[in-house]
Design a protein around this motif. Structure first.
Motif, mmCIF file in Angstrom:
data_model
loop_
_atom_site.group_PDB
_atom_site.id
_atom_site.type_symbol
_atom_site.label_atom_id
_atom_site.label_comp_id
_atom_site.label_asym_id
_atom_site.label_seq_id
_atom_site.Cartn_x
_atom_site.Cartn_y
_atom_site.Cartn_z
ATOM 1 N N UNK A 225 -0.548 16.943 -1.908
ATOM 2 C CA UNK A 225 -1.138 15.802 -1.587
ATOM 3 C C UNK A 225 -1.870 16.018 -0.321
ATOM 4 N N UNK A 226 -3.088 15.331 -0.179
ATOM 5 C CA UNK A 226 -3.815 15.441 1.315
ATOM 6 C C UNK A 226 -3.772 13.675 1.545
ATOM 7 N N UNK A 227 -3.374 13.375 2.589
ATOM 8 C CA UNK A 227 -3.348 12.262 2.927
ATOM 9 C C UNK A 227 -3.786 11.990 4.284
ATOM 10 N N UNK A 228 -4.429 10.785 4.787
ATOM 11 C CA UNK A 228 -4.969 10.661 6.186
ATOM 12 C C UNK A 228 -3.792 10.699 7.267
ATOM 13 N N UNK A 229 -4.366 10.950 8.493
ATOM 14 C CA UNK A 229 -3.359 10.787 9.454
ATOM 15 C C UNK A 229 -2.631 9.404 9.618
ATOM 16 N N UNK A 230 -1.528 9.228 9.913
ATOM 17 C CA UNK A 230 -0.658 8.002 9.858
ATOM 18 C C UNK A 230 -0.226 7.455 8.625
ATOM 19 N N UNK A 231 -0.731 8.028 7.490
ATOM 20 C CA UNK A 231 -0.216 7.710 6.133
ATOM 21 C C UNK A 231 1.412 7.647 6.104
ATOM 22 N N UNK A 232 1.712 6.356 5.410
ATOM 23 C CA UNK A 232 3.161 6.537 5.263
ATOM 24 C C UNK A 232 3.182 6.528 3.460
ATOM 25 N N UNK A 233 4.356 6.938 3.132
ATOM 26 C CA UNK A 233 4.638 7.165 1.734
ATOM 27 C C UNK A 233 5.360 6.149 1.175
ATOM 28 N N UNK A 234 5.727 4.950 1.914
ATOM 29 C CA UNK A 234 6.621 3.866 0.953
ATOM 30 C C UNK A 234 5.908 3.351 -0.054
ATOM 31 N N UNK A 235 4.616 3.048 -0.293
ATOM 32 C CA UNK A 235 4.146 2.837 -1.409
ATOM 33 C C UNK A 235 3.918 3.879 -2.822
ATOM 34 N N UNK A 236 3.817 5.005 -2.348
ATOM 35 C CA UNK A 236 3.840 6.266 -3.146
ATOM 36 C C UNK A 236 5.451 6.114 -3.750
ATOM 37 N N UNK A 237 6.387 6.185 -2.784
ATOM 38 C CA UNK A 237 7.771 6.249 -3.601
ATOM 39 C C UNK A 237 7.913 4.985 -4.387
ATOM 40 N N UNK A 238 7.552 3.874 -3.954
ATOM 41 C CA UNK A 238 7.872 2.546 -4.793
ATOM 42 C C UNK A 238 7.000 2.944 -6.114
ATOM 43 N N UNK A 239 5.914 3.390 -6.221
ATOM 44 C CA UNK A 239 5.162 3.472 -7.511
ATOM 45 C C UNK A 239 5.842 4.476 -8.429
ATOM 46 N N UNK A 240 6.181 5.550 -7.929
ATOM 47 C CA UNK A 240 6.640 6.815 -8.669
ATOM 48 C C UNK A 240 8.264 6.410 -9.171
ATOM 49 N N UNK A 241 8.847 5.530 -8.497
ATOM 50 C CA UNK A 241 10.241 5.056 -9.085
ATOM 51 C C UNK A 241 10.263 4.977 -10.573
ATOM 52 N N UNK A 242 9.344 4.740 -11.333
ATOM 53 C CA UNK A 242 9.813 4.424 -12.698
ATOM 54 C C UNK A 242 9.833 5.926 -13.373
#
Length: 352
Positions: A225-242
Motif C-alpha cells: 500500500x502507498x499512503x499519504x503522510x499522516x495516513x491512519x489505518x483505522x478505516x482500513x482495518x475496520x473495512x477488512x474485518x469481514x
C-alpha cells in the motif's frame, strides 16, 4: 480447424464451467458432454485441496467462475478481433506453468490453441489435475484437439517456442536454458494499491478482496500500500474485518504466526489486527498474511516511480489516482486481453 471452430469449443467450455459455483452448482440441460464430465468435475474440485493445501473449494470455484464469465462468444470475439489467426502455421509451443493459484496457466493454454499452435504442457507439481481435466473436456467436444494438446512429465523436447513462468531465480535458469528459442519468461511480480484517505468503506472492503483472494498468493494480489503522510489505518482495518475468517485456515494461520514472530524478533514496528500485519517497507513483495506500506509526499512523483518500477508490478489499484490503475476489488477479474506482464501473448505466438 478454423478460428470459429476453436472459439466455439471454448464457448462450450465456458458453458460447462458456468454450472459450478460454491453455493449453487446446478447441472444444466443442453451443455455438451455433461453426463461423462459433470460429476467427475465435482469430485475433482472436492479433491483439489488434498492435491494442494491452498486450493480450498472456495478459491477453486472462484477461479472456475472467473473463466466461465471470460469464455463467452462476445469476449472471445472482442479479444481476437485485432488479430489475423487462421493463416498461422502450426508450431509446437512449450508451456511451463506455475501452480500458485488454481488454473493460473489457463490463459497461456488458451492462447496457444486459439492461435493455431500445438501445446506441450509441463504442469506445476502444485496444480496437476485441473487443466488436464479441462483439456479432456475440450477434446471430447472437438477430437481434432487430441493431437494438439500434450502433457509432458519428463524433459520438454521438440518445441519451437516456450512460455515459462516462475520465480526470479528460476527465470534466470529459463533465460539461459531457452536462450536459443523464442520465449516469454515471466518472473515474480506483485500488485500495489495507492490510497489518499478519501476512500469509502465499500472501496476498502473491495481492497480486501484484492489482498485476501487466493490467500494473497497471486501476482495480481495487492501486497503493498502507498499512503499519504499522516495516513491512519483505522478505516482500513475496520473495512477488512469481514475477511477475519481467513485466520481459521491452518496454512494461512501458520504463516501469520511465523511471519509475525520473525518481524517482532527483528524489532520491526507492526500494525496488527489479529489476521493481517502491516509493516512499513520499501519492498513491493510481502509474505503471506502481511502487507507492506510506504508513505508518499507527491502523487505525481509516485506515478513516475511506479512507471519506473513497472517490471516489478502487475497491477496498480486506486480510485483514479494513478493512470491506468484498476478499481478496487477488480484485480482478480482480468479480461482476456489483459496480458500477464503486459506482454501480448497472441502477438508473440503469431510472429514466432
Amino acid at each position: 480447424m478454423t478460428l470459429e471452430t476453436k472459439k466455439s469449443v471454448f464457448v462450450e467450455l465456458g458453458k460447462f464451467l458456468s454450472q459450478f459455483s460454491e453455493d449453487n452448482t446446478i447441472k444444466k440441460p443442453n451443455v455438451l458432454n455433461n453426463d461423462p464430465f459433470f460429476d467427475s468435475f465435482i469430485d475433482l474440485i472436492k479433491l483439489s485441496q488434498s492435491h494442494n493445501g491452498w486450493y480450498t473449494p472456495e478459491h477453486v470455484y472462484f477461479s472456475i467462475q472467473s473463466w466461465a464469465k471470460a469464455l463467452t462468444e462476445e469476449n472471445l470475439n472482442q479479444w481476437l478481433s485485432a488479430y489475423s489467426i487462421d493463416t498461422t502455421e502450426s508450431k509446437n509451443v512449450a508451456l511451463i506453468l506455475a501452480g500458485n493459484i488454481p488454473l493460473v496457466g489457463f490463459h497461456d493454454f488458451l492462447s496457444v490453441l486459439i492461435s493455431g499452435h500445438n501445446v506441450l504442457i509441463k504442469t506445476s507439481s502444485n496444480d496437476q489435475h485441473l487443466l488436464p481435466f479441462l483439456a479432456k473436456y475440450i477434446i471430447a467436444i472437438e477430437p481434432k484437439f487430441t493431437d494438439k494438446i500434450t502433457f509432458v512429465e519428463g524433459k520438454l523436447e521438440n518445441f519451437d517456442a516456450v512460455i515459462a513462468t516462475g520465480s526470479n531465480n528460476t527465470a534466470r535458469y529459463f533465460e539461459y536454458y531457452f536462450k536459443d528459442k523464442p520465449s516469454i519468461i515471466r518472473k515474480s511480480r506483485n500488485s500495489v494499491a495507492v490510497l489518499n484517505g478519501k476512500e469509502t468503506k465499500e472501496q476498502l472492503i473491495a481492497l480486501g478482496e484484492d489482498i485476501f483472494r487466493y490467500f494473497g498468493l497471486g501476482c495480481r494480489n495487492v501486497s503493498k500500500l502507498f499512503v499519504p503522510k499522516g495516513y491512519t489505518f483505522d478505516a482500513f482495518f475496520e473495512a477488512i474485518f469481514e475477511y477475519q475468517d481467513v485466520i481459521h485456515y491452518e496454512k494461512y494461520a501458520n504463516n501469520y504466526d511465523y511471519n509475525k514472530a520473525v518481524f517482532l524478533m527483528s524489532n520491526f514496528k507492526l500494525l496488527d489486527n489479529g489476521f493481517l500485519t502491516l509493516k512499513e517497507d520499501k519492498s513491493p513483495a510481502s509474505p503471506i498474511s502481511s502487507v507492506f506500506y510506504e508513505f508518499y509526499d507527491d502523487i505525481n512523483e509516485l506515478q513516475t516511480r511506479l512507471e519506473s518500477e513497472s517490471e516489478q508490478i502487475q497491477c496498480v489499484v486506486s480510485d483514479k489516482l494513478i493512470e491506468n490503475s484498476i478499481d478496487f476489488g477488480q484485480t482478480q477479474h482480468p479480461k482476456l486481453w489483459n496480458y500477464a506482464d503486459n506482454v501480448d501473448t497472441i502477438s508473440f505466438l503469431l510472429t514466432t
